[in-house]
Motif scaffolding. Structure first.
Motif, PDB file in Angstrom:
ATOM      1  N   LEU A 182      38.214  27.242  35.473  1.00  0.00           N
ATOM      2  CA  LEU A 182      38.684  28.926  35.624  1.00  0.00           C
ATOM      3  C   LEU A 182      39.528  29.621  36.460  1.00  0.00           C
ATOM      4  O   LEU A 182      39.538  30.499  36.724  1.00  0.00           O
ATOM      5  CB  LEU A 182      37.118  29.407  35.744  1.00  0.00           C
ATOM      6  N   LYS A 183      39.804  29.447  37.394  1.00  0.00           N
ATOM      7  CA  LYS A 183      40.340  29.480  38.500  1.00  0.00           C
ATOM      8  C   LYS A 183      41.667  29.600  37.789  1.00  0.00           C
ATOM      9  O   LYS A 183      42.570  30.728  38.320  1.00  0.00           O
ATOM     10  CB  LYS A 183      40.284  28.171  39.915  1.00  0.00           C
ATOM     11  N   ALA A 184      42.205  28.588  37.071  1.00  0.00           N
ATOM     12  CA  ALA A 184      43.408  29.211  36.344  1.00  0.00           C
ATOM     13  C   ALA A 184      43.193  30.240  35.097  1.00  0.00           C
ATOM     14  O   ALA A 184      43.981  31.640  35.368  1.00  0.00           O
ATOM     15  CB  ALA A 184      44.159  27.704  35.907  1.00  0.00           C
ATOM     16  N   ILE A 185      42.680  30.276  34.518  1.00  0.00           N
ATOM     17  CA  ILE A 185      42.443  31.652  33.451  1.00  0.00           C
ATOM     18  C   ILE A 185      42.206  32.680  34.351  1.00  0.00           C
ATOM     19  O   ILE A 185      42.866  33.750  34.619  1.00  0.00           O
ATOM     20  CB  ILE A 185      40.709  31.286  32.391  1.00  0.00           C
ATOM     21  N   GLU A 219      33.562  31.636  40.447  1.00  0.00           N
ATOM     22  CA  GLU A 219      34.770  30.878  40.818  1.00  0.00           C
ATOM     23  C   GLU A 219      36.143  31.757  41.170  1.00  0.00           C
ATOM     24  O   GLU A 219      36.917  31.411  42.277  1.00  0.00           O
ATOM     25  CB  GLU A 219      35.719  30.198  39.230  1.00  0.00           C
ATOM     26  N   ALA A 220      35.699  32.790  40.386  1.00  0.00           N
ATOM     27  CA  ALA A 220      37.415  34.352  41.068  1.00  0.00           C
ATOM     28  C   ALA A 220      35.883  35.001  41.633  1.00  0.00           C
ATOM     29  O   ALA A 220      35.953  36.625  40.654  1.00  0.00           O
ATOM     30  CB  ALA A 220      37.892  34.468  40.600  1.00  0.00           C
ATOM     31  N   PRO A 221      35.230  35.638  43.039  1.00  0.00           N
ATOM     32  CA  PRO A 221      34.444  36.417  43.282  1.00  0.00           C
ATOM     33  C   PRO A 221      35.392  37.727  42.938  1.00  0.00           C
ATOM     34  O   PRO A 221      34.857  38.705  43.276  1.00  0.00           O
ATOM     35  CB  PRO A 221      34.075  35.986  44.527  1.00  0.00           C
ATOM     36  N   ASP A 222      36.866  37.345  43.900  1.00  0.00           N
ATOM     37  CA  ASP A 222      37.083  38.742  43.407  1.00  0.00           C
ATOM     38  C   ASP A 222      37.520  39.861  42.335  1.00  0.00           C
ATOM     39  O   ASP A 222      37.577  40.805  42.279  1.00  0.00           O
ATOM     40  CB  ASP A 222      38.483  38.679  44.075  1.00  0.00           C
ATOM     41  N   LEU A 223      36.862  39.248  41.078  1.00  0.00           N
ATOM     42  CA  LEU A 223      37.200  39.086  39.930  1.00  0.00           C
ATOM     43  C   LEU A 223      35.377  40.192  39.493  1.00  0.00           C
ATOM     44  O   LEU A 223      36.034  40.594  38.125  1.00  0.00           O
ATOM     45  CB  LEU A 223      37.676  38.781  38.260  1.00  0.00           C
ATOM     46  N   THR A 224      34.391  39.608  40.024  1.00  0.00           N
ATOM     47  CA  THR A 224      33.346  39.958  39.864  1.00  0.00           C
ATOM     48  C   THR A 224      32.753  41.266  39.352  1.00  0.00           C
ATOM     49  O   THR A 224      32.104  42.103  38.048  1.00  0.00           O
ATOM     50  CB  THR A 224      32.356  39.704  40.585  1.00  0.00           C
ATOM     51  N   LYS A 225      33.624  42.702  39.681  1.00  0.00           N
ATOM     52  CA  LYS A 225      33.718  43.960  39.241  1.00  0.00           C
ATOM     53  C   LYS A 225      34.249  43.720  37.732  1.00  0.00           C
ATOM     54  O   LYS A 225      34.043  44.753  37.216  1.00  0.00           O
ATOM     55  CB  LYS A 225      34.496  44.652  39.797  1.00  0.00           C
TER      56      LYS A 225
END
Ligand code: GLU
Length: 396
Positions: A182-185, A219-225
């Motif tokens: 998921l981090k890679a995606i 896994e990618a909190p910066d993308l939650t928006k």
């Protein structure tokens, strides 16, 4: 063209109904087509629904969920996924399908693209079409565990891409994305701010062999928006008929989804919402037993199918489906001199000859495969496997 003419009916629902019709007509049919737990809804959840009726909670509720249920959902996301949502960032709808429909209808302009890794649940492209979008099916490889890779994703994204749909554990393959996957995606998505991700986590609780469930927003909190994290009561609490799906995401999207719902279904059933609140707030000790049962049934089916001539499959990591290859049966002759030239033929001929209902891989965008749901009683599974083996042995 009328939107309804762009979509075919759901093949999983069709296959299940066909089996029901044959059973009603007196045929001996074992249906392993539907994906729903055969367990009953736990008693404390049923009791909460009955109490809600007695209290008179029989009226409209807030359109996208009662405050009590939203609070219970916020608790679930925090506890299980480390995600923090306010009530205004949570939507409840009559089933997971309604969540997806509301999200896509609220955001797609005609022709906007929705990336769907295959094999996929048939309703993702169906709903994307109904919402005016264009499904972009990205084929994944069996050799890579049917997982979408960042490279495949990167190639599929265009300026018209609006959504990526991720489903882990997957229906129909049971494949799971680990935290690193998921981090890679997320790395591939980060420079593409026009792409949102819908993470369908409905099988979260049905994970085997000690596997660790992960979801992209975690896994990618910066993308939650840009992520809508979706789940529901159907699979974790054996509540398919109660119709409760929910999601957490950005406030603007949740508000737009509520607008869609206010003009379509209205609120999900008040009684089902009370039941789902009790489900999420209550003990979940029963899940360990369910998982153990599913895992035993999975092993039974995987070993039986792998011993049938022409079939092969891997053990799924989660959900309750086996996605088996029937490549070795293609080109063979079934009883009544019928040539099997596709997975749909295999599934039809098997139903005809042995009364076992499955769903062909073509319905999930991958051939030649079939999906078998092992959410059925042990004796039904054992008998179905005997019949499948007998059928495969009868092919010439
Ligand atoms: N999700 C289940 C399945 O794939 C239920 C049927 C449906 O809605 O597709 O079988």
């Amino acid at each position: 063209m009328q939107r309804s003419r762009r979509v075919s009916p759901s093949p999983t629902i069709l296959a299940t109904q066909r089996a029901r019709d044959l059973q009603a007509a007196g045929r001996d049919v074992i249906s392993l087509a539907a994906g729903e737990p055969d367990f009953d809804t736990p008693d404390h959840i049923k009791a909460a629904a009955i109490e809600a009726v007695r209290r008179g909670e029989t009226k409209y509720t807030a359109v996208d969920g009662t405050p009590e249920l939203k609070e219970a959902i916020a608790g679930k996301f925090a506890r299980d996924n480390g995600l923090s949502f306010s009530p205004a960032q949570i939507s409840v709808a009559p089933g997971g399908k309604a969540i997806i429909f509301n999200a896509l209808s609220a955001t797609l302009n005609p022709g906007d693209e929705v990336i769907i890794p295959a094999p996929h649940w048939p309703s993702y492209p169906g709903i994307a079409l109904l919402a005016g979008g264009k499904p972009v099916i990205v084929e994944t490889e069996a050799a890579n565990g049917f997982l979408l890779t960042p490279e495949l994703l990167d190639k599929a994204i265009t300026p018209k891409t609006r959504w990526l749909i991720l489903n882990s554990p997957s229906n129909p393959t049971g494949a799971m994305y680990g935290a690193e996957d998921l981090k890679a995606i997320a790395d591939a998505l980060r420079p593409r701010p026009h792409v949102m991700t819908l993470s369908d986590d409905i099988y979260e609780k049905l994970v085997y062999d000690g596997g660790r469930f992960a979801t992209i927003a975690g896994e990618a909190p910066d993308l939650t928006k840009r992520v809508l994290t979706m789940n529901g009561a159907s699979k974790s609490f054996a509540m398919t008929g109660w119709r409760i799906g929910f999601a957490g995401g950005p406030e603007w999207l949740i508000a737009a989804m509520a607008d869609v719902m206010s003009q379509t279904t209205g609120n999900p059933s008040s009684i089902s919402q009370a039941a789902a609140t009790a489900a999420l707030n209550g003990g979940q000790g029963f899940l360990g037993g369910w998982r153990a049962t599913f895992s035993r049934r999975r092993d039974l089916v995987v070993s039986a199918l792998n011993s049938a001539p022409g079939l092969s499959c891997e053990a799924p990591q989660g959900a309750f489906y086996v996605f088996a290859s029937c490549r070795g049966a293609i080109g063979a002759r079934a009883p009544a001199d019928r040539v099997i030239s596709s997975d749909a033929d295999f599934v039809d001929a098997l139903l005809e000859a042995q009364g076992v209902a499955l769903v062909p891989g073509s319905a999930f965008g991958a051939s030649p495969y079939f999906r078998l749901s092992f959410a059925a009683a042990d004796d039904a599974l054992e008998e179905a496997c005997r019949r499948i083996r007998r059928f495969c042995e009868s092919l010439t």
